[in-house]
Design a protein around this motif. Sequence first.
Motif, PDB file in Angstrom:
ATOM      1  N   SER A   1       0.844  -1.201   0.000  1.00 25.61           N
ATOM      2  CA  SER A   1       0.000   0.000   0.000  1.00 25.61           C
ATOM      3  C   SER A   1       0.875   1.245   0.000  1.00 25.61           C
ATOM      4  N   ASN A   2       0.271   2.354  -0.402  1.00 23.31           N
ATOM      5  CA  ASN A   2       0.885   3.657  -0.212  1.00 23.31           C
ATOM      6  C   ASN A   2       0.472   4.160   1.167  1.00 23.31           C
ATOM      7  N   ILE A   3       1.459   4.553   1.969  1.00 27.37           N
ATOM      8  CA  ILE A   3       1.211   4.938   3.355  1.00 27.37           C
ATOM      9  C   ILE A   3       1.508   6.425   3.540  1.00 27.37           C
ATOM     10  N   GLU A   4       0.599   7.101   4.222  1.00 29.43           N
ATOM     11  CA  GLU A   4       0.760   8.519   4.527  1.00 29.43           C
ATOM     12  C   GLU A   4       0.534   8.710   6.022  1.00 29.43           C
ATOM     13  N   LEU A   5       1.610   9.016   6.745  1.00 33.53           N
ATOM     14  CA  LEU A   5       1.551   9.191   8.192  1.00 33.53           C
ATOM     15  C   LEU A   5       1.732  10.666   8.524  1.00 33.53           C
ATOM     16  N   THR A   6       0.790  11.234   9.261  1.00 36.03           N
ATOM     17  CA  THR A   6       0.817  12.653   9.581  1.00 36.03           C
ATOM     18  C   THR A   6       0.697  12.862  11.084  1.00 36.03           C
ATOM     19  N   CYS A   7       1.546  13.704  11.635  1.00 34.01           N
ATOM     20  CA  CYS A   7       1.480  14.084  13.045  1.00 34.01           C
ATOM     21  C   CYS A   7       1.279  15.593  13.137  1.00 34.01           C
ATOM     22  N   GLN A   8       0.454  16.018  14.068  1.00 33.13           N
ATOM     23  CA  GLN A   8       0.313  17.446  14.334  1.00 33.13           C
ATOM     24  C   GLN A   8       0.569  17.702  15.817  1.00 33.13           C
ATOM     25  N   PHE A   9       1.293  18.774  16.075  1.00 35.95           N
ATOM     26  CA  PHE A   9       1.710  19.109  17.442  1.00 35.95           C
ATOM     27  C   PHE A   9       1.280  20.538  17.741  1.00 35.95           C
ATOM     28  N   THR A  10       0.467  20.693  18.795  1.00 31.49           N
ATOM     29  CA  THR A  10      -0.032  22.000  19.200  1.00 31.49           C
ATOM     30  C   THR A  10       0.743  22.489  20.412  1.00 31.49           C
ATOM     31  N   THR A  11       1.280  23.703  20.319  1.00 35.20           N
ATOM     32  CA  THR A  11       2.071  24.242  21.414  1.00 35.20           C
ATOM     33  C   THR A  11       1.856  25.743  21.526  1.00 35.20           C
ATOM     34  N   SER A  12       2.067  26.256  22.716  1.00 33.12           N
ATOM     35  CA  SER A  12       1.967  27.700  22.944  1.00 33.12           C
ATOM     36  C   SER A  12       3.321  28.380  22.792  1.00 33.12           C
ATOM     37  N   ARG A  13       4.350  27.618  22.569  1.00 36.49           N
ATOM     38  CA  ARG A  13       5.702  28.153  22.456  1.00 36.49           C
ATOM     39  C   ARG A  13       6.026  28.493  21.001  1.00 36.49           C
ATOM     40  N   ASP A  14       7.213  29.011  20.825  1.00 37.54           N
ATOM     41  CA  ASP A  14       7.685  29.370  19.489  1.00 37.54           C
ATOM     42  C   ASP A  14       7.929  28.102  18.680  1.00 37.54           C
ATOM     43  N   LEU A  15       7.275  27.978  17.528  1.00 37.43           N
ATOM     44  CA  LEU A  15       7.430  26.781  16.704  1.00 37.43           C
ATOM     45  C   LEU A  15       8.862  26.610  16.200  1.00 37.43           C
ATOM     46  N   ASN A  16       9.579  27.721  16.070  1.00 37.61           N
ATOM     47  CA  ASN A  16      10.945  27.632  15.556  1.00 37.61           C
ATOM     48  C   ASN A  16      11.887  26.927  16.527  1.00 37.61           C
ATOM     49  N   SER A  17      11.465  26.811  17.798  1.00 38.30           N
ATOM     50  CA  SER A  17      12.327  26.161  18.796  1.00 38.30           C
ATOM     51  C   SER A  17      12.066  24.664  18.895  1.00 38.30           C
ATOM     52  N   VAL A  18      11.102  24.178  18.124  1.00 36.00           N
ATOM     53  CA  VAL A  18      10.737  22.754  18.184  1.00 36.00           C
ATOM     54  C   VAL A  18      11.533  21.986  17.130  1.00 36.00           C
ATOM     55  N   ARG A  19      12.193  20.936  17.576  1.00 39.58           N
ATOM     56  CA  ARG A  19      12.928  20.071  16.646  1.00 39.58           C
ATOM     57  C   ARG A  19      12.070  18.862  16.308  1.00 39.58           C
ATOM     58  N   VAL A  20      11.955  18.565  15.016  1.00 42.78           N
ATOM     59  CA  VAL A  20      11.109  17.478  14.529  1.00 42.78           C
ATOM     60  C   VAL A  20      11.969  16.405  13.887  1.00 42.78           C
ATOM     61  N   THR A  21      11.745  15.156  14.288  1.00 45.41           N
ATOM     62  CA  THR A  21      12.443  14.019  13.678  1.00 45.41           C
ATOM     63  C   THR A  21      11.477  12.853  13.526  1.00 45.41           C
ATOM     64  N   TRP A  22      11.861  11.910  12.683  1.00 45.74           N
ATOM     65  CA  TRP A  22      11.113  10.664  12.508  1.00 45.74           C
ATOM     66  C   TRP A  22      12.062   9.492  12.734  1.00 45.74           C
ATOM     67  N   LYS A  23      11.506   8.407  13.307  1.00 46.61           N
ATOM     68  CA  LYS A  23      12.285   7.195  13.518  1.00 46.61           C
ATOM     69  C   LYS A  23      11.483   5.972  13.095  1.00 46.61           C
ATOM     70  N   LYS A  24      12.213   4.970  12.595  1.00 49.12           N
ATOM     71  CA  LYS A  24      11.642   3.639  12.400  1.00 49.12           C
ATOM     72  C   LYS A  24      12.277   2.740  13.458  1.00 49.12           C
ATOM     73  N   GLY A  25      11.469   2.328  14.424  1.00 47.42           N
ATOM     74  CA  GLY A  25      12.051   1.684  15.589  1.00 47.42           C
ATOM     75  C   GLY A  25      12.869   2.712  16.344  1.00 47.42           C
ATOM     76  N   GLU A  26      14.177   2.469  16.461  1.00 47.57           N
ATOM     77  CA  GLU A  26      15.081   3.452  17.065  1.00 47.57           C
ATOM     78  C   GLU A  26      16.051   4.025  16.046  1.00 47.57           C
ATOM     79  N   ASP A  27      15.814   3.726  14.750  1.00 49.65           N
ATOM     80  CA  ASP A  27      16.689   4.234  13.690  1.00 49.65           C
ATOM     81  C   ASP A  27      16.138   5.551  13.148  1.00 49.65           C
ATOM     82  N   LEU A  28      16.997   6.555  13.079  1.00 48.30           N
ATOM     83  CA  LEU A  28      16.601   7.871  12.603  1.00 48.30           C
ATOM     84  C   LEU A  28      16.376   7.851  11.093  1.00 48.30           C
TER      85      LEU A  28
END
Length: 326
Positions: free
Chosen positions: A84-111
């Motif tokens: 299948s074609n898979i589309e995974l989406t996450c949304q994060f709501t915060t009151s802080r500055d978005l520029n200070s948030v670091r975003v990463t993805w992992k499969k298991g523990e592999d970056l």
Amino acid sequence: MRALPGLQGPRAPPPLPLLLLCLLAAARPSLADGHPPALSFTTLPVSEEVLVKYSNLSLKSHNISLTEQSNVPVEKNIILQRPSNIELTCQFTTSRDLNSVRVTWKKGEDLLENNYLINATGSILYTQYKFTIINSEQMGSYSCLFQEEKEQRGTFNLKVPELHRKNKPLITYVGDSTVLMCKCEDCFPLNWTWYRSNESVQVPLDVQMKDKYVISETNANETKLKIMHLSEEDQGSYWCHAIFPLGESEDHIELVVLSYLVPLKPFLAITAEALLLVSIILLYEMYIQKKKHPDDGKEFEQIEQLKSDDSNGLENNAPRYLRTNE
């Protein structure tokens, strides 16, 4: 892949020619509606051969929502049985500055590197990972991570369908036949196999023994194993194994084989206990009666003695006649 200026994530690709940048800027939808722009997310780079081969695959889209107040990781299970074609989406709501948030993805523990997109609207940060899953090696857990003061994690667990069977052991008797069944809901395995546990090893059943085992698969989503002429040696764990295009799944059934004497043992034990109890009660009653009337035996002996004396007295007082010879 593109990222909003200032957001910490994978490095952006080299600058495009000015004309292409202008065209992209003109075509980019507005973020004013408060929703993530659909066109801002891009797919993984894949070869043209792969695109042609899997162009007709269905698209599976899944979402996870996180906030800065989330105390535990959020997980979502996704059941897949075919490519299948898979589309995974996450949304994060915060009151802080978005520029200070670091975003990463992992499969298991592999970056995962450079294969996802980051975007933002208002106080909501979006990230999306899109790919085509074609084999079992791609199955597993995919996590989006938002790092500010503390880490927030959302995890998508990609699994093949689970098998269903009776939770309780199946109990039968020596000489009988029984049927073990496994099934899965709304799924169609490529193949079914039955095994039997031999200590820690699974041994395939010898299906050539037609007088012992019969496997039937009337419906594609279930399998039945009939075992005939049961003996106590047939007792144990039986495993049903299903093979899907994206992996394998299995479950086990416990078979208990009893002799016909086994059900009688509790009855015989209860009967013996009842007889013992009745005997104790009778002996106790006899003891109580004897204790209440200890002289009954002596009175009986005295009465018998008196009767005997009276009888002897009558014999002694009877008139005696002399016999004379005529």
